[in-house]
Every structure is written in C-alpha cells, then in structure tokens.
Enzyme design. Structure first.
Site, short mmCIF file in Angstrom:
data_model
loop_
_atom_site.label_atom_id
_atom_site.label_comp_id
_atom_site.label_asym_id
_atom_site.label_seq_id
_atom_site.Cartn_x
_atom_site.Cartn_y
_atom_site.Cartn_z
N ASP A 348 0.82 -1.01 0.15
CA ASP A 348 -0.16 0.00 -0.09
C ASP A 348 0.90 1.44 0.15
O ASP A 348 1.57 1.08 0.38
CB ASP A 348 -0.82 0.14 1.46
CG ASP A 348 -2.08 0.79 0.99
OD1 ASP A 348 -2.68 2.17 -0.19
OD2 ASP A 348 -2.89 0.95 2.28
N ASN A 729 30.39 -34.55 9.81
CA ASN A 729 30.40 -36.40 9.67
C ASN A 729 30.62 -37.10 8.51
O ASN A 729 31.67 -38.43 8.94
CB ASN A 729 28.67 -35.96 10.30
CG ASN A 729 27.61 -34.95 10.87
OD1 ASN A 729 29.03 -35.49 11.62
ND2 ASN A 729 27.06 -35.22 10.88
#
Length: 950
Positions: A348, A729
């Site tokens: 707006d 990992n």
C-alpha cells in the site's frame, strides 16, 4: 465501596437485560467509563483477559523425549551389550565405554533441552509483541490498551476493523456488523443492535452482544464489557479443546527427511564396516563383538546430526528476535523461510511508503484556493491566498465550511499529551481537525453539533455521511469521500454565503480542480452537506436506523481538500535495494491513479513512462488478461479489496512468491492468500494483524526490505551449519571405513596389538560429535552476513536447502578430512605409506583423533560460505571463535588429563605431535580455499561470457 456484580456467574443474563441496567450492575457510566484506578482494581480481582494456556510438558518428560530418537535407543542398547560383555569377562575395573557413552548421551540430552527451552522462550516473547489491543473509554477519554487488560465494566469503543477484546453488551450501534465465524461458524457478518432480547437464544442470535475473538467488519458501536478471560464464550469453547500439535515447517520437514536419508545411508555403511572388520580382522572374543557393535552404532549416530531440530528451532527463534528488534514481528517461525524467498512485494502507499502524517495543505472551493502551512498533527500553520494571509470573505467562509463539515463527519480525535499532539483514529480524518484549528476553528464550535445517525464509510462506497443536530435544533447531513464519487450526489454548490445550482460548467470546473490536485500528488477528499428538516425526530434510538444511503442526495458541494502524505526518506533506497535483490515492488492503492503514479515515480517503482492501472480496468479483465497485465504493471490505483486478491492470485499464478501489505478488514483475504501477509502494526486493524504472517511495528516499507534481508541471512546460516555438520560427519564415517579397508597399507595392522584395528573408537566418535557439533553450529546460526544476500535473485520455494553443489562439496571435504586424518596416523607409525614413525598405535590413533577434531573446528570457518574465502570476515563472529577455542581446550584436556585418557582411550602427545596435528588439519582449509577459488574464477568467466554475448 460497592462491588460490581459478576455477570459471568450471576443469574443476570446481559443479553436479556437493558443496557442501562447492565451499566448499573457493573457500576459504570457509559459516557465516562471506568477510572484508571477502578480498572486496575478489577484487573487484580478478575485477572488478565486471556484464555488459560495449555499445561506445559513436565521437565522430566521433555528430558526423556531427548532419548526418543531410534539411533539414540540403538546406542543405549549397545551400552547394555557393553555392560553385559563386561560382566561376562569378570567385571574387572569399571565399564569405561558404557559409562562414557551414557555420560555423553546425558550431556547431549541436556544441551538439546536447553536449546528447545531457548526457542520456546523466544517465541513466547514474540507473542507479547503481537498481542491485540482495544479502544476503551476511561476517565472520560479514549485510550488504547492491551486487550489482556480489559475488565468487566470497561466501555469498549468499536470501529470497523477492530477485534472484539471481550464479551460485551451493546448500548450503541450504527450500522454495526460483526464477523462471528470464529465463534459460531456463520460465514456472513451479523448485524448488531443495542435492543434487548427477550428470550434465551443461541449465541449466533444474540444481536445485542459482541463476543471476544470476533471482528467488526462494518460500522461503529459502544459496549459494556460483561465477561473476560475464561468467563467469555470463547473461553467456554477453549475448555473443551485439546491442545493442538503444531505442524512442522517445510524446512523442518526437509531436515527430518535429511536425517532419515542419512540414517539409512550410514546404517548401511556401518553394516558394511562391521562386516568388513569381521572379514578382515576376524572376531575372536565377546569384547570384539562389543567393539564392532559399538563402532557401527556410533558411526550411525555420528553421521546423523540428531541435534539438527533443536539447533534449527533456536536459530530461527533468534533470527526472529533480531527481526523484531528491527520492527518486523514474525508471528510464526515458518514464515522466515518464505520471507527470504519473496520475489514480489505488493505494498500500500499510505503509511507504508509514506509517513502517514496526513496534512491538508490545500483547500479548493468555488472562490479559489487556500494554502495551509505546517506538517503533522500540531495545529500550527498559516492560511494563505496567493502568498498573502487569508482575509475574511467568501473564500475564507467556504474554507471554514469545508473544514468544519469535515471535522464533524469524522471519527478521529486530536489531543495534546505531554506537549505532543496525538491522534486517535484515521490519520486522514485527523487532518481535518488539525486544519480546522489552523483556520481558527475550535472544539467548542463542533461540540454544538451532536451526531444522531451515520452511514459509515466503506471501501465499496468510498464515502461516509452523518446526521447532526445543532444545539438550536436544526438538522444537517454531512458527507465526505472521494471527490469524484461525492460530486455525483451533489446538485448545488456553496458560493460564498450563497447556495447556487451546480450546473455543467461549475461541475466541470470542480472536476478539473480535483484532477489538478491529484496530478500534484495530493490525496483528495470532497466535502458536501445539506439541511435535513425531513429528519426531524431522528434521535439516537430506533429512528437512527432509518438514516441510510438515501439521505446522500441533493447535496451542496462545499469543496475539495488536498492532503499530502510525504514519502518516507528511507523508502527510495530500500526500493532500490529490493530491485537489486531481484525483488519487484508493486504499489496497490485506493488513491487516484495520477497520485499513485506520481509517488511511484518519486520512489523509483516506475520510470517516467510508467502508468497506474485503475481498478475499473481490472473489472473488465479475465484471469489471463490480468496475468498479462501484472507482468508489466507495477502500480494499481483506485482498487477495491477484491482487486487486491485478484492481483495477488495473478502474481502467484506467474510462479512468484508474493509478500502483501494491508491494514484494513477487507485486506484480510489478500493477506491470507499471499505467501507472506504483512499487517501494519500502527494503523492496522486487529483483523488484518490476525490474518497476517508478519506485523510491521513501524508501518515502514524499509522494514520489509530489512526483514527480507534478515530472512535470507537466516536461511543462509541454516545452510552454513548444515554444510558444517555434514562436513564433519562425512569425514568421521570415511575415516573409519577407509581406515579399516586400508589398515594394512597404512601400517595399522603391524602397529596394533589389539585383535581389531580401529582408527577411531566409539567413545572418540561421540566426543567429536559433542565438541564439534553443537557449539560451532549454534554460533553459525547467528553468523553475520558474509556474502551480500541482496545481490542475488530470490530463492525458489522448492529449492532444496542442500542442493547438488553442496553435496559435491560435502563429499570432497569429507574425503579430504578422512585422508589427512589417516595420513597423520601413518606419519607416526612404523611402516605404511610414510616411513619413519616410531610411536605406538595408541599415540598414532590419538593424533588422528586430534587431527579430526581440529579439522572439524577449522572447517567451521570454511563452512560460512560456499564460495567466499574463509578469511573474509574472519573475526566477525565472536561466538564462533568462542566455540572453536572451547573445542580446542576440551580436546587438549581429553588428550592430556589422566581420567579423560582412561575414558576415551587416548595417550599423551608432545609438542611435535600437536604441531603435526595442527598442520595436517589446516590442509583441509587450504584445499577448500583452492576449490572455492576455482568456483569463483569459473563464475567470473561465465559472467564475462554472458556479458560479451549481450
């Protein structure tokens, strides 16, 4: 002092009781409300106006939940097996492996619990920032208070867009409609009135009551609070509801999928490793069985970052808190993911791109133009005519009529508090109050007119009208609205002290005046009136319902005002930043097309050739035509809420991720339909805030762009710690696998006296996970921006967090980590690929173990970017440095302290060992730096080739 009756427990039914009797029972004057002191006393007696929260999960259950992961359960089973084997072998000494594994699991569980608690506390703090507010009458003045502070007897002042804060008995209503779907399921808004109901009826038929959790969709009203908190009808429903489980976000689902995928892969690898060990080394004793089993299970646990969900929640919550400090309050953590993907921001104009300090600077009437100086809500300024002070005469009289009538057909209030002028209500309406005072008007003059009826403003009608009775008994109808719409209802014109016919020439001139104001970027509002003797007898009771749109005829056109809402100075650079980030900004406004286009050009949304597409044109378009239009049009003017929804749908149909701002009730459908609904925190209605995903605390467009940047940074940080966790990992898994397969080549089998030669023990793998996972991963979750996230296009909603390029990088880095770890062990062992070593296998394994830890800690810096050097912003993240230094100190402790040496099967290292470990670990950094350099050169070459092709 008398005590008000508690209507929630007494036999008195407020719906079947006259409003005056309800007020007397609650000891309140509807015209003045409660005093602040009395409201505080009742709040202490009744408690906060909020629903009872679901019972929190006990601490012991939350702690046990940390052990519910299947891999953790598998590891616990391995602990049991280890203890059994220890007992079979005679229970000599302590079962060190089992004790260490249990200790690490408990510590991991505690860390997970702490992380979850931090996330919950962060979300709870954000909930306070988004709480609903209500307008009440206290000490005779309107005040806006948190809805949680409402008490029985409070006088609620209701207007379009308000969320009803408590159950209340109406004593005044003007065309009041309330949406009660949240309570009754009724899809249509229900018309309300203050007339008492005689019989017992269902909630949906109690037309003289409003209820907590519903919303005003049209009109105004006043009501006496009769019940709060769990005593409300919404509270009664809440007691019957079970706690709902929040669904995981898309990112959480992806992380969960990643965990399952890694689990399957690594369990397969673990089985292969265990079978390989059994085939190559042989299984001779129960201890060998336990060793192999513990190693396989530990590999599986190590390769799957089981702490991901907790770390993810903490990172999102901390990021959302940072956004809240920048006035962007995100209601759900999941919205952060979408926010970073926004490719279109539909905004707006008023209050978002502009300051929302509405100021009437020009008044145009039949006799000429009046200019008013002064900006903002302080009623200080000059009224001039062509640069000279406005003198008494026809022009001044006409201007006074315009401003006086505009101040009456008005629901705003202007007041001075602590030397600061503040408004209550719509800023555009407040501008009339300010301008009237600049022209010499006073509150006493307007107080002579009492409002007796009204037809509220609606976005469909674009005007509002009120009926007023002067203290001398005369009645008048006053109207205010969009000038072109208002002019259609006018047949006469104010000319000085006279009223003349509005002939075609005068009508054309009035329209030309409106167009000229619009072209000069003014917001325009027309004012009209007429004497209304036919309304004689209209009062504040049932007759007021007879006042409707039919009264808006044969009006006297008084004039038009030009209202300026200047752009916020920070918006233009914010729009430029958004465009550089591949985000398109679209203005959707109810203003005149010329006004919208002028502001859009000033802000850089469109160029000089750009135009605004009016809502009337959208009405004539089918869905395909509208999709064609939204590809090129960036300004839409004179639009209705229905148009907003169609525009959002059309943009989404083009595959764009849409952020949509809104503040009114009718914006709610578009806010819900958009990928990110953004409500205004200052001017927004409670309904809009409820429908939105994010609330702007300052109503500033620049805040949206800051939030998009923060959303992108948060997602980047998530990718950082995912990359980092998987680097380590993958390195652990490959180290064990390759160490077992190539044990003979590396000289392991000749140096070890153990039955089974393992490059890493189960307890060491778990230690690596503890040291190198949680701390650095959390630190990367708050990492500052390394790569400029606003120089690249938006991320697609369906783009994976771990893409093909990241998987390749993880595989390469994991392989490098495992190779340098194994070669470090070979350096210190006799034989193997690198001759000259003289150390025992325990010392070599400890050195490899240390190299793996150091490599993981070093990779924390490399994981901060997929392409930028690790040395860019090297010292920017003090939390990461703290986590890395702590990791180094812990590793020194586990290698050097005798109790920890026993627990983790390590041996002491001398200065040469430490230096070699550090040097070998750094190789990972340099290899990754070379890989990134190659990627940057390749990207630059492609960019140059593309530029040359153009």
């Amino acid at each position: 002092m008398a005590t008000p009756r508690d209507l929630s427990t007494a036999s008195l039914d407020p719906a079947r009781t006259d409003a005056a009797d309800v007020a007397r029972a609650l000891l309140v004057d509807p015209e003045r409300g409660l005093t602040a002191e009395e409201a505080a006393r009742r709040l202490a007696h009744h408690g906060p106006n909020e629903l009872r929260a679901a019972a929190s999960t006990p601490l012991w259950r939350r702690l046990l939940a940390q052990f519910s992961d299947p891999l953790i359960l598998l590891l616990l089973a391995a602990v049991v097996i280890s203890v059994i084997a220890w007992l079979i072998e005679g229970a000599v000494g302590a079962p060190i492996d089992a004790i260490v594994i249990v200790a690490i699991l408990v510590l991991n569980a505690v860390l997970g619990l702490v992380q979850e608690s931090r996330a919950e506390h962060a979300v709870a703090a954000l909930a306070v920032m988004t709480q609903a507010r209500s307008t009440v009458l206290r000490d005779g003045e309107l005040r806006t208070v948190p809805s949680t502070e409402l008490v029985p007897g409070d006088i609620l002042v209701l207007a379009e867009g308000d969320q009803v804060g408590a159950d209340a008995r109406l004593f005044r209503a003007a065309a009041l409609f309330v949406a009660e779907a949240s309570l009754t399921g009724e899809s249509e808004a229900v018309e309300k009135h203050p007339d008492r109901i005689d019989e017992v009826v269902p909630i949906g038929d109690r037309r003289d009551m409003v209820f907590k959790g519903t919303a005003v969709s049209r009109g105004t009203g006043g009501a006496i609070v009769t019940a709060t908190g769990m005593a409300t009808e919404m509270g009664a429903i809440a007691t019957m509801l079970d706690a709902t489980v929040e669904q995981p976000t898309p990112l959480q689902q992806e992380v969960s999928h990643l965990g399952r995928l890694l689990g399957r892969i690594v369990i397969g690898i673990a089985i292969v490793v265990m079978v390989t060990i059994a085939l190559i080394e042989g299984i001779r004793t129960p201890a060998d069985v336990v060793t192999v089993l513990l190693l396989g299970v530990s590999l599986a646990v190590a390769a799957v970052p089981e702490g991901l969900p907790a770390i993810l929640s903490v990172v999102l919550a901390l990021g959302v808190q940072r956004m809240a400090k920048r006035n962007a309050v995100v209601k759900r953590l999941s919205s952060v993911e979408t926010l970073g993907s926004a490719s279109v921001i539909c905004t707006d104009k008023t209050g978002t791109l502009t300051t929302n300090q509405m100021t009437i600077e020009r008044i145009v009437t039949a006799s000429g133009t009046v200019d008013l100086s002064g900006v903002g809500y302080a009623p200080v300024g000059r009224a001039t005519d062509h640069g000279h002070d406005l003198a008494a005469g026809p022009l001044r009289l006409e201007a006074q009529i315009v401003l006086g009538a505009g101040s009456l057909v008005n629901d705003a209030q202007l007041a001075q508090h602590d030397g600061v002028w503040e408004i209550e209500g719509d800023p555009t309406e407040a501008a009339f109050l300010v301008a009237a005072r600049k022209l010499g008007g006073t509150r006493e003059e307007t107080a002579r007119y009492g409002r007796v009826a009204e037809v509220p403003f609606s976005s469909e009608r674009k005007m509002m009208s009120t009926a007023h009775r002067h203290e001398n008994g005369d009645l008048v109808v006053l109207s205010k609205g969009a000038p072109d719409v208002l002019l259609r209802h006018c047949t006469r014109l104010q000319l000085g002290a006279r009223i003349v016919p509005l002939d075609p020439v005068r009508r054309a001139r009035a329209l030309a005046d409106m167009e000229l104001l619009s072209e000069e970027a003014f917001r325009t509002l027309g004012v009209a009136y007429r004497p209304a003797p036919e309304l004689e007898g209209t009062g504040g009771g049932a007759d007021a319902a007879d006042f409707d749109e039919s009264a808006e005829q044969d009006l006297v056109y008084a004039g038009v005002v030009g209202i300026l809402d200047p752009p916020r100075p920070e918006v233009r650079p914010a729009i430029a930043e958004a465009r550089a980030a591949g985000i398109r900004v679209v203005m959707i406004t109810g203003d005149h097309p010329a006004t919208a286009a002028r502001i859009a050009r000033d802000l850089g949304i469109i160029d000089d050739e750009g135009i605004a597409l009016p809502g009337a044109r959208i009405d004539g378009m089918d869905e395909h035509q509208l999709r064609d239009a939204v590809r090129t049009v960036s300004v839409f003017a004179r639009v209705s809420p229905a148009h907003k929804l169609r525009i959002v749908d059309a943009l989404q149909a083009e595959g764009l991720v849409v952020a949509m701002t809104g503040d009114g009730v009718n914006d709610a459908p578009a806010l819900k339909s958009a990928d990110i609904g953004i409500a205004m925190g200052v001017t927004g209605t409670e309904v809009a805030k409820e429908a939105a995903n994010m609330v702007l605390a300052d109503d500033d467009f620049a805040t949206i762009v800051h939030a998009v940047r923060e959303g992108r940074v948060i997602f980047d940080n998530i990718r950082k710690f995912l990359r980092y966790l998987l680097y380590g990992n993958m390195g652990e898994v490959l180290t064990v696998f390759l160490g077992v397969v190539f044990a003979g080549l590396l000289g392991f089998t000749h140096a070890s006296a153990d039955g089974i030669v393992l490059p890493l023990l189960a307890t060491q793998i778990l230690w690596i996970n503890l040291v190198t996972d949680s701390g650095p991963a959390l630190a990367m979750g708050v990492d500052p921006e390394i790569d400029d996230v606003m120089t690249r296009p938006p991320r697609g909603l369906h783009d994976r967090a771990i893409d093909r390029g990241m998987w390749i990088g993880i595989a390469i880095t994991g392989l490098v980590i495992s190779v340098v770890t194994l070669l470090t062990m070979d350096v210190f062992l006799p034989g193997g690929l690198i001759p000259g070593g003289t150390d025992t296998f325990d010392v070599a394994r400890t050195a490899g173990f240390t190299t793996l830890v150091f490599a993981g800690l070093i990779m924390a810096f490399n994981a901060r970017s997929a392409t930028s050097s690790a040395f860019r912003g090297f010292f920017a993240n003090r939390w990461l440095w703290g986590a890395v230094v702590l990791g180094v100190l812990l590793q020194v402790a586990v290698v050097s302290l005798p109790p920890l040496q026993v627990a983790f099967s390590t041996a002491s290292l001398d200065g040469v060992h430490w230096a070699v470990c550090a040097a070998m670990a750094s190789v990972v950094l340099w290899v990754e730096e070379l890989r990134k350099l190659g990627l940057r050169l390749l990207r630059r070459r492609r960019a140059d080739a593309a530029a040359h092709a153009r």
